[in-house]
Enzyme design. Sequence first.
Site, PDB file in Angstrom:
ATOM      1  N   HIS A  12       0.929  -1.151  -0.132  1.00  8.81           N
ATOM      2  CA  HIS A  12      -0.154   0.050   0.005  1.00  8.81           C
ATOM      3  C   HIS A  12       0.775   1.410  -0.103  1.00  8.81           C
ATOM      4  O   HIS A  12       0.440   2.217   0.550  1.00  8.81           O
ATOM      5  CB  HIS A  12      -0.917   0.089   1.040  1.00  8.81           C
ATOM      6  CG  HIS A  12      -0.419  -0.127   2.704  1.00  8.81           C
ATOM      7  ND1 HIS A  12      -0.946  -0.596   3.600  1.00  8.81           N
ATOM      8  CD2 HIS A  12       0.791   0.353   2.951  1.00  8.81           C
ATOM      9  CE1 HIS A  12      -0.247  -0.693   4.401  1.00  8.81           C
ATOM     10  NE2 HIS A  12       0.892   0.242   4.299  1.00  8.81           N
ATOM     11  N   HIS A  59      -1.363   5.149   9.595  1.00 11.15           N
ATOM     12  CA  HIS A  59      -0.279   5.610   9.562  1.00 11.15           C
ATOM     13  C   HIS A  59      -0.314   7.097  10.162  1.00 11.15           C
ATOM     14  O   HIS A  59      -0.067   8.142   9.722  1.00 11.15           O
ATOM     15  CB  HIS A  59       0.497   5.761   8.292  1.00 11.15           C
ATOM     16  CG  HIS A  59       0.578   4.722   7.513  1.00 11.15           C
ATOM     17  ND1 HIS A  59      -0.690   3.842   6.798  1.00 11.15           N
ATOM     18  CD2 HIS A  59       1.511   3.788   7.321  1.00 11.15           C
ATOM     19  CE1 HIS A  59      -0.201   2.922   6.157  1.00 11.15           C
ATOM     20  NE2 HIS A  59       1.163   2.961   6.431  1.00 11.15           N
ATOM     21  N   HIS A 194      10.702  -3.290   3.290  1.00 11.01           N
ATOM     22  CA  HIS A 194      11.230  -1.869   3.280  1.00 11.01           C
ATOM     23  C   HIS A 194      11.621  -1.449   4.582  1.00 11.01           C
ATOM     24  O   HIS A 194      10.996  -1.812   5.627  1.00 11.01           O
ATOM     25  CB  HIS A 194      10.116  -1.105   2.402  1.00 11.01           C
ATOM     26  CG  HIS A 194       8.802  -0.836   3.399  1.00 11.01           C
ATOM     27  ND1 HIS A 194       7.934  -1.840   3.469  1.00 11.01           N
ATOM     28  CD2 HIS A 194       8.208   0.096   3.697  1.00 11.01           C
ATOM     29  CE1 HIS A 194       6.804  -1.400   4.153  1.00 11.01           C
ATOM     30  NE2 HIS A 194       7.017  -0.138   4.271  1.00 11.01           N
ATOM     31  N   GLU A 241       4.886  -5.124   8.512  1.00  5.51           N
ATOM     32  CA  GLU A 241       3.530  -4.919   8.148  1.00  5.51           C
ATOM     33  C   GLU A 241       3.118  -6.010   7.666  1.00  5.51           C
ATOM     34  O   GLU A 241       1.793  -6.220   7.248  1.00  5.51           O
ATOM     35  CB  GLU A 241       3.486  -3.694   7.222  1.00  5.51           C
ATOM     36  CG  GLU A 241       3.462  -2.334   7.505  1.00  5.51           C
ATOM     37  CD  GLU A 241       3.422  -1.271   6.316  1.00  5.51           C
ATOM     38  OE1 GLU A 241       3.247  -0.212   6.843  1.00  5.51           O
ATOM     39  OE2 GLU A 241       3.530  -1.504   5.189  1.00  5.51           O
TER      40      GLU A 241
END
Length: 319
Positions: A12, A59, A194, A241
């Site tokens: 996402h 977030h 990431h 995540e």
Amino acid sequence: MAKIIAGIGSSHVPAIGAALDNGKTEEPYWKRVFSGFEKSKEWMAKTKPDVAIVVYNDHASAFSVEMIPTFALGCAAEFPPADEGWGPRPVPVVKGHPALAAHIAQSVILDEFDLTIVNKMEVDHGLTVPMNLLFGQPKDAWPCPVIPLAVNVVMYPPPTGHRCYMLGKALRRAVESYPEDLKVVIFGTGGLSHQISGPRAGLINSKWDKSFLDNLSKDPKKLTRIPHLEYMREAGAEGIEMVMWLIMRGALDDKVDEVYRFYTVPASNTAVGHIILENARKASGTGKVAGKSRRGSAGKSRQAAARKSIHRIASKGTR
Ligand SMILES: [Fe+2]
């Protein structure tokens, strides 16, 4: 009876949203990413779900550090796009499915997963980017109602992969006990590898990502044993995540058909992963029975007892 027919895993990445919103999809850098979702959009247009459950993380858009629920279920009638610092994304307001969401809350909480019920919530790129990747860019309305499930993966401690996988199973039991005939798909979003900041910023580990996707498809239980430290070490700080994909996977049959996969690096500073898993057609006819037997009599009687006590309290209150 409602039924979960398929699961979708998707990154996402916020920069994907910015590329969409600023008309950059035909630029070579971004075309490489978006071309990987063309088949997925066709699949989704053909599948035509009645409802989508989207597992994602907020977030710091809806929840600040003042309040961080581990699992927050969106039970509202609608969820406006959040202002993420550049104004809200120009996407339609996400319409919810309050009746199914309330049913899921009751079923899952009585099944001993303590969800937070959220009746007012804005949704950020964590939810809207995968929606765009699978549903395209509708101007006025998304094609189906959405039940957001926000998971804390931004502040330690996030839930374990095993807890997420088991929550997926509880979600399935909840959906399958909803009387209306609804075709439901479930998204697991985020990742893949990431790391946004620190000395390892920009870390991408394609080998680990691909192994995760292989196991997600064929041997998800193996993934439930991965500790947080391994995610952090191998997939970067934000790679955690990926535990959210295990909620999606837990909601499916043990054996699934992998109907599509796409992987590319990078988008922004992130590996982009995507997978579509369908409950096997033959198995899905018997999935109901298999799902029931997996639930076990202890879980069923716990829920039944809890429901009875709720009815007792409710009827006392009306006297
Ligand atoms: Fe994220």
